[in-house]
Design a protein around this motif. Structure first.
Motif, mmCIF file in Angstrom:
data_model
loop_
_atom_site.group_PDB
_atom_site.id
_atom_site.type_symbol
_atom_site.label_atom_id
_atom_site.label_comp_id
_atom_site.label_asym_id
_atom_site.label_seq_id
_atom_site.Cartn_x
_atom_site.Cartn_y
_atom_site.Cartn_z
ATOM 1 N N ARG A 1 0.828 -1.218 0.000
ATOM 2 C CA ARG A 1 0.000 0.000 0.000
ATOM 3 C C ARG A 1 0.858 1.262 0.000
ATOM 4 O O ARG A 1 0.527 2.241 -0.658
ATOM 5 N N LEU A 2 1.974 1.221 0.750
ATOM 6 C CA LEU A 2 2.791 2.418 0.909
ATOM 7 C C LEU A 2 3.740 2.680 -0.255
ATOM 8 O O LEU A 2 3.992 3.843 -0.602
ATOM 9 N N VAL A 3 4.279 1.607 -0.867
ATOM 10 C CA VAL A 3 5.355 1.782 -1.851
ATOM 11 C C VAL A 3 5.089 1.055 -3.169
ATOM 12 O O VAL A 3 5.099 1.664 -4.238
ATOM 13 N N TYR A 4 4.849 -0.248 -3.100
ATOM 14 C CA TYR A 4 4.802 -1.052 -4.329
ATOM 15 C C TYR A 4 3.673 -0.628 -5.261
ATOM 16 O O TYR A 4 3.854 -0.605 -6.487
ATOM 17 N N ALA A 5 2.524 -0.308 -4.715
ATOM 18 C CA ALA A 5 1.383 0.097 -5.549
ATOM 19 C C ALA A 5 1.711 1.354 -6.352
ATOM 20 O O ALA A 5 1.290 1.497 -7.508
ATOM 21 N N LYS A 6 2.470 2.269 -5.734
ATOM 22 C CA LYS A 6 2.857 3.504 -6.430
ATOM 23 C C LYS A 6 3.816 3.194 -7.577
ATOM 24 O O LYS A 6 3.745 3.804 -8.644
ATOM 25 N N LEU A 7 4.728 2.232 -7.345
ATOM 26 C CA LEU A 7 5.649 1.831 -8.407
ATOM 27 C C LEU A 7 4.882 1.218 -9.575
ATOM 28 O O LEU A 7 5.139 1.535 -10.743
ATOM 29 N N ARG A 8 3.920 0.342 -9.264
ATOM 30 C CA ARG A 8 3.126 -0.281 -10.337
ATOM 31 C C ARG A 8 2.268 0.767 -11.056
ATOM 32 O O ARG A 8 2.094 0.698 -12.276
ATOM 33 N N ALA A 9 1.774 1.737 -10.304
ATOM 34 C CA ALA A 9 0.969 2.791 -10.924
ATOM 35 C C ALA A 9 1.800 3.599 -11.918
ATOM 36 O O ALA A 9 1.295 4.039 -12.958
ATOM 37 N N ALA A 10 3.088 3.761 -11.601
ATOM 38 C CA ALA A 10 3.968 4.507 -12.502
ATOM 39 C C ALA A 10 4.183 3.772 -13.820
ATOM 40 O O ALA A 10 4.574 4.383 -14.817
ATOM 41 N N THR A 11 3.928 2.457 -13.843
ATOM 42 C CA THR A 11 4.046 1.681 -15.083
ATOM 43 C C THR A 11 2.687 1.450 -15.737
ATOM 44 O O THR A 11 2.575 0.646 -16.665
ATOM 45 N N GLY A 12 1.668 2.120 -15.257
ATOM 46 C CA GLY A 12 0.338 2.015 -15.848
ATOM 47 C C GLY A 12 -0.646 1.223 -15.022
ATOM 48 O O GLY A 12 -1.849 1.251 -15.274
ATOM 49 N N GLY A 13 -0.164 0.467 -14.052
ATOM 50 C CA GLY A 13 -1.048 -0.258 -13.146
ATOM 51 C C GLY A 13 -1.436 -1.648 -13.597
ATOM 52 O O GLY A 13 -1.996 -2.416 -12.817
#
Length: 599
Positions: A333-345
């Motif tokens: 929730r804190l980090v990985y989701a933001k990284l995946r969102a940066a690649t389009g999700g």
């Protein structure tokens, strides 16, 4: 000699050629969306029927221009929609495609055009057109030339309007698996590039056995889509393009590396192809952003990295415990989701090749929800020979042979390959062909590695790049270079030591990461040379070297290094288009720095 084979999964008929699928799908499933083409700020779908018609139009234009079966047609362009159209049009016309990197110099272009005997050249821009004209100005016979940006494809389509559909069909069906499909010139870290003769069977056998075998799961998901941004003149990107067309995976093209980040978020691919430097930059950018947001955010990010790596390692050896699973859920929730969102999700998997990706980085991405599957191969093997697969990804290796391939490791450690994917030799170079393929049919890769009991291949270096110190110690530079290069501030690292008393290294800094570091550390006014000598930067590189030294024996450890004031780039002549370091050029250009290390 240790060998490992995987049986053929898809036995491609020798009557097949690469262009067939375009016309078959255009007839059988005309409304299927194959490509998403960016026009302005919007993505426009291209159906199978539309793609077929555009390929046919350009192919007819080539026929009208006098292109005969087996003729070579050169293509010099960035990765864009038109590249794929022209590539398939060349095959549909019965000709042979000769890709040229769009960054090639006039001398390189001259060599490829004259060696291949290309009579037609399709270029992307007027700048490329000028390069070709300059390259061929002293040649009596100059190739016909069409420029994409100047309306060249429309001209070809218009000029071929009177070519009958039946004529085009005859041309296409006359080419089979044993016919030459493409000449791909190796980017060449030393000497003149050699033209690798790859047949239609080489390419189709590879594409269909990869797509229906080890990576089938990636190309069967609902809404499958892939963003291509690596140069399509490179054999790895080229075979992936064919796999995507064969599997009807929606393709998007990104011609400019600077547009990759926004295009990922807009296009939302499920699959990505990259080289290690791409994934290193993604990680480094995330780390720099977290560190620049404050010490607490930086600490959270680094803890999230440790948890992702620990979770991935645990999953590879029996499964993570409850405590580790809870921590991963928190950092998701804190980090990985933001990284995946940066690649389009939507991105969950990527294939990486070209060189080794560090194990820690691979574990991090897997723990963060984007699993990277490393593979291995060369231009001479139609790109891949081995690849890791979903559900059996052994991080640190480049996987098992794909179906129809046999791998072996010779007594001297060299990796050998057999299979229908292996090229049939070098163009106009029988001597080099005889050196590469022995009398038993083994292709000698020049790479050094090992095969484990399960058939997984681990690459440890290039045979010709093995360093022998003055003390007689053999050192493979790649593992140490990969470890140093994994540091956020580092762009390139080259390990030295041939006939020297100890191992040393040349290190260059990443310009983008350096700018962020300067801003975060209140040193925005420093020049690049001043930053290279800054004690904090030197200490950071020393830490990267120390971490690498832990992994090797004392004679293999880097005792000294120098931070160069310039990066290795393709433009400087120190990297190939596939981002491999030209070691001989670096040794020549930085001889004074090297002598200072050992002075």
């Amino acid at each position: 000699m240790r060998e490992y084979s995987v049986p053929v999964l898809v036995d491609v008929p020798l009557s097949a050629n690469c262009a067939d699928i375009v016309f078959e799908r255009g007839e059988q499933a005309p409304g299927t969306v194959l490509i998403s083409r960016k026009i302005g700020d919007s993505w426009t779908p291209v159906t199978a029927a539309e793609f077929r018609d555009q390929v046919a139009g350009v192919a007819k234009g080539l026929i009208d221009a006098g292109v005969e079966p087996g003729d070579r047609v050169a293509l010099m362009s960035r990765t864009r929609y038109e590249w794929t159209v022209v590539d398939y049009a060349i095959w549909a016309a019965g000709a042979v495609s000769v890709p040229i990197y769009e960054t090639s110099s006039p001398d390189q272009v001259h060599w490829i055009l004259t060696d291949s005997g290309a009579e037609v050249v399709v270029v992307e821009s007027e700048a490329h057109e000028r390069t070709v004209v300059q390259a061929m100005e002293e040649e009596a016979g100059k190739p016909a030339l069409w420029c994409i940006d100047a309306g060249g494809l429309s001209e070809l389509t218009a000029s071929g309007a009177d070519v009958a559909d039946e004529t085009l069909k005859e041309r296409r069906l006359a080419r089979g698996g044993l016919d030459l499909a493409t000449l791909i010139y190796t980017s060449g870290t030393t000497g003149r590039p050699k033209g690798c003769r790859l047949t239609h069977d080489n390419l189709l056998f590879t594409a269909r056995n990869v797509a229906r075998g080890p990576l089938e799961e990636l190309f069967e998901v609902e809404g499958r889509a892939a963003l291509l941004f690596l140069p399509l003149a490179h054999s790895l990107a080229r075979i992936i393009e064919i796999v995507l067309i064969e599997t009807a995976t929606v393709i998007a093209h990104t011609p400019n590396m600077k547009n990759v980040a926004p295009d990922l978020q807009e296009f939302k691919p499920t699959f990505l192809l990259g080289v290690p430097r791409v994934f290193e930059k993604v990680y480094n950018a995330a780390e720099q952003k977290a560190s620049a947001s404050g010490s607490l955010t930086g600490k959270i990010f680094h803890r999230a990295v440790d948890v992702a790596v620990a979770w991935s390692r645990a999953e590879s050896s029996g499964g993570a415990g409850a405590g580790l699973r809870l921590q991963r859920a928190l950092f998701d929730r804190l980090v990985y989701a933001k990284l995946r969102a940066a690649t389009g999700g939507s991105l969950t998997a990527a294939v990486c090749g070209g060189s080794a990706l560090g194990e820690r980085l691979s574990h991090f991405f897997k723990g963060a929800g984007i699993e990277i599957f490393e593979g291995y191969g060369l231009t001479e093997t139609s790109a891949p020979s081995a690849v890791n697969i979903p559900g059996a990804n052994k991080i640190g290796t480049v996987g098992k042979p794909f179906p129809g391939v046999t791998l072996a490791v010779a007594d001297d450690g060299e990796v050998l390959v057999k299979g229908r994917h292996v090229f049939d030799g070098y163009w106009n170079n029988p001597e080099a062909t005889a050196e590469a393929i022995d009398e038993d049919g083994w292709f000698h890769t020049g790479d050094v590695g090992s095969l484990d009991a399960d058939g997984y291949l681990r690459i440890t270096g290039r045979k010709k790049e093995i360093i022998v110190t003055a003390g007689g110690k053999n050192v493979a530079p790649a593992p140490m270079e990969d470890r140093i290069r994994a540091h956020p501030l580092v762009s390139q690292a080259m390990v030295l030591g041939d006939d020297r008393p100890f191992i040393a290294a040349l290190v260059t800094l990443d310009p983008d990461a350096l700018e962020q570091w300067k801003q975060a550390n209140g040193k925005a006014g420093l020049s690049h040379a001043e930053v290279c000598a800054d004690p904090a930067v030197v200490a950071a590189v020393q830490k990267a070297v120390d971490e690498g030294n832990i992994l090797v024996s004392k004679p293999e450890q880097v005792k000294k290094f120098v931070i160069l004031e310039t990066d290795f780039t393709e433009e400087s002549g120190h990297l190939t288009p596939s981002l491999k370091v030209k070691r001989n050029v670096v040794l020549r250009d930085f001889a004074k720095d090297i002598e200072a290390l050992y002075g």
